[in-house]
Design a protein around this motif. Structure first.
Motif, PDB file in Angstrom:
ATOM      1  N   ALA A  60       0.829  -1.206   0.000  1.00  0.00           N
ATOM      2  CA  ALA A  60       0.000   0.000   0.000  1.00  0.00           C
ATOM      3  C   ALA A  60       0.868   1.262   0.000  1.00  0.00           C
ATOM      4  CB  ALA A  60      -0.941  -0.004   1.199  1.00  0.00           C
ATOM      5  N   ARG A  88      -8.506   2.256  -3.441  1.00  0.00           N
ATOM      6  CA  ARG A  88      -9.969   2.250  -3.443  1.00  0.00           C
ATOM      7  C   ARG A  88     -10.547   3.650  -3.265  1.00  0.00           C
ATOM      8  NH1 ARG A  88     -11.970  -1.064   1.010  1.00  0.00           N
ATOM      9  NH2 ARG A  88     -12.301   0.828   2.195  1.00  0.00           N
ATOM     10  N   ILE A 100      -6.928   4.920   1.090  1.00  0.00           N
ATOM     11  CA  ILE A 100      -7.418   3.596   1.483  1.00  0.00           C
ATOM     12  C   ILE A 100      -7.207   2.619   0.332  1.00  0.00           C
ATOM     13  CG2 ILE A 100      -9.416   2.288   2.302  1.00  0.00           C
ATOM     14  CD1 ILE A 100     -10.500   5.178   3.184  1.00  0.00           C
ATOM     15  N   CYS A 101      -6.539   1.513   0.632  1.00  0.00           N
ATOM     16  CA  CYS A 101      -6.231   0.497  -0.375  1.00  0.00           C
ATOM     17  C   CYS A 101      -6.782  -0.859   0.028  1.00  0.00           C
ATOM     18  CB  CYS A 101      -4.715   0.352  -0.544  1.00  0.00           C
ATOM     19  SG  CYS A 101      -3.899   1.815  -1.199  1.00  0.00           S
ATOM     20  N   ASP A 102      -7.269  -1.598  -0.961  1.00  0.00           N
ATOM     21  CA  ASP A 102      -7.577  -3.012  -0.779  1.00  0.00           C
ATOM     22  C   ASP A 102      -6.310  -3.774  -1.144  1.00  0.00           C
ATOM     23  OD1 ASP A 102     -10.344  -2.696  -0.137  1.00  0.00           O
ATOM     24  OD2 ASP A 102     -10.734  -2.298  -2.253  1.00  0.00           O
ATOM     25  N   GLU A 158      -6.205 -11.243   2.509  1.00  0.00           N
ATOM     26  CA  GLU A 158      -6.777 -10.045   1.903  1.00  0.00           C
ATOM     27  C   GLU A 158      -7.103  -9.057   3.010  1.00  0.00           C
ATOM     28  OE1 GLU A 158     -10.187 -11.542  -0.220  1.00  0.00           O
ATOM     29  OE2 GLU A 158     -11.457 -11.422   1.557  1.00  0.00           O
ATOM     30  N   GLU A 210      -7.466  -4.469   4.042  1.00  0.00           N
ATOM     31  CA  GLU A 210      -7.557  -3.042   3.746  1.00  0.00           C
ATOM     32  C   GLU A 210      -6.490  -2.318   4.562  1.00  0.00           C
ATOM     33  OE1 GLU A 210     -11.495  -0.924   4.032  1.00  0.00           O
ATOM     34  OE2 GLU A 210     -10.453  -0.014   5.740  1.00  0.00           O
ATOM     35  N   THR A 267      -5.198   1.645   5.511  1.00  0.00           N
ATOM     36  CA  THR A 267      -5.436   3.085   5.478  1.00  0.00           C
ATOM     37  C   THR A 267      -4.168   3.793   5.916  1.00  0.00           C
ATOM     38  OG1 THR A 267      -7.775   2.796   6.002  1.00  0.00           O
ATOM     39  CG2 THR A 267      -6.838   4.980   6.396  1.00  0.00           C
TER      40      THR A 267
END
Length: 131
Positions: free
Chosen positions: A47, A87, A95-97, A109, A111, A113
């Motif tokens: 991220a 995302r 914010i990334c998945d 998996e 998320e 931030t």
């Protein structure tokens, strides 16, 4: 933040599972497989690749949160591919998945931030927390 960051952008890092990434506490091995702690590190690192090209000289990213699911064991020597997908950019929050693939299955998996703040503000917050 420099312009150009767009929803949908992807960044990928790779790693090979080594014994120092195994699940262990206080030096005691739990099992010889990729640990959740190591997975979270790799998720954050992937991220971070999203934000690095857009940081101004006076800015830095700081972790704001992570949600992670560890879904499959990954043995020593497995090649990991960790992909972060942007995302949302919400104010100072990025914010990334993130998906962790171990060559056979999705290992995890989640998320991540990150907040983009002035370096001076981060330094001040750290200083305020000192005892």
């Amino acid at each position: 933040m420099k312009p150009g960051m767009e929803v949908g952008q992807k960044a990928t890092i790779t790693a090979t599972v080594t014994p120092d990434m195994f699940a262990q506490f206080e030096g005691k091995l739990v099992h010889p497989a990729y640990s959740t702690v190591s997975m979270v590190y790799h998720m954050e690192w992937a991220a971070r690749q999203i934000i690095l090209p857009y940081l101004e000289e006076h800015e830095e990213g700081i972790g704001g949160g992570i949600a992670a699911k560890h879904m499959a064991p990954t043995p020593e020597g497995a090649e990991l591919k960790v992909t972060a997908t942007l995302r949302e950019v919400k104010g100072k929050a990025v914010i990334c998945d993130v998906i962790v693939y171990n060559g056979k299955a999705v290992a995890g998996e989640g998320e991540v931030t990150q907040y983009i703040l002035p370096r001076a503000a981060i330094a001040q917050k750290i200083e305020e927390m000192k005892v």
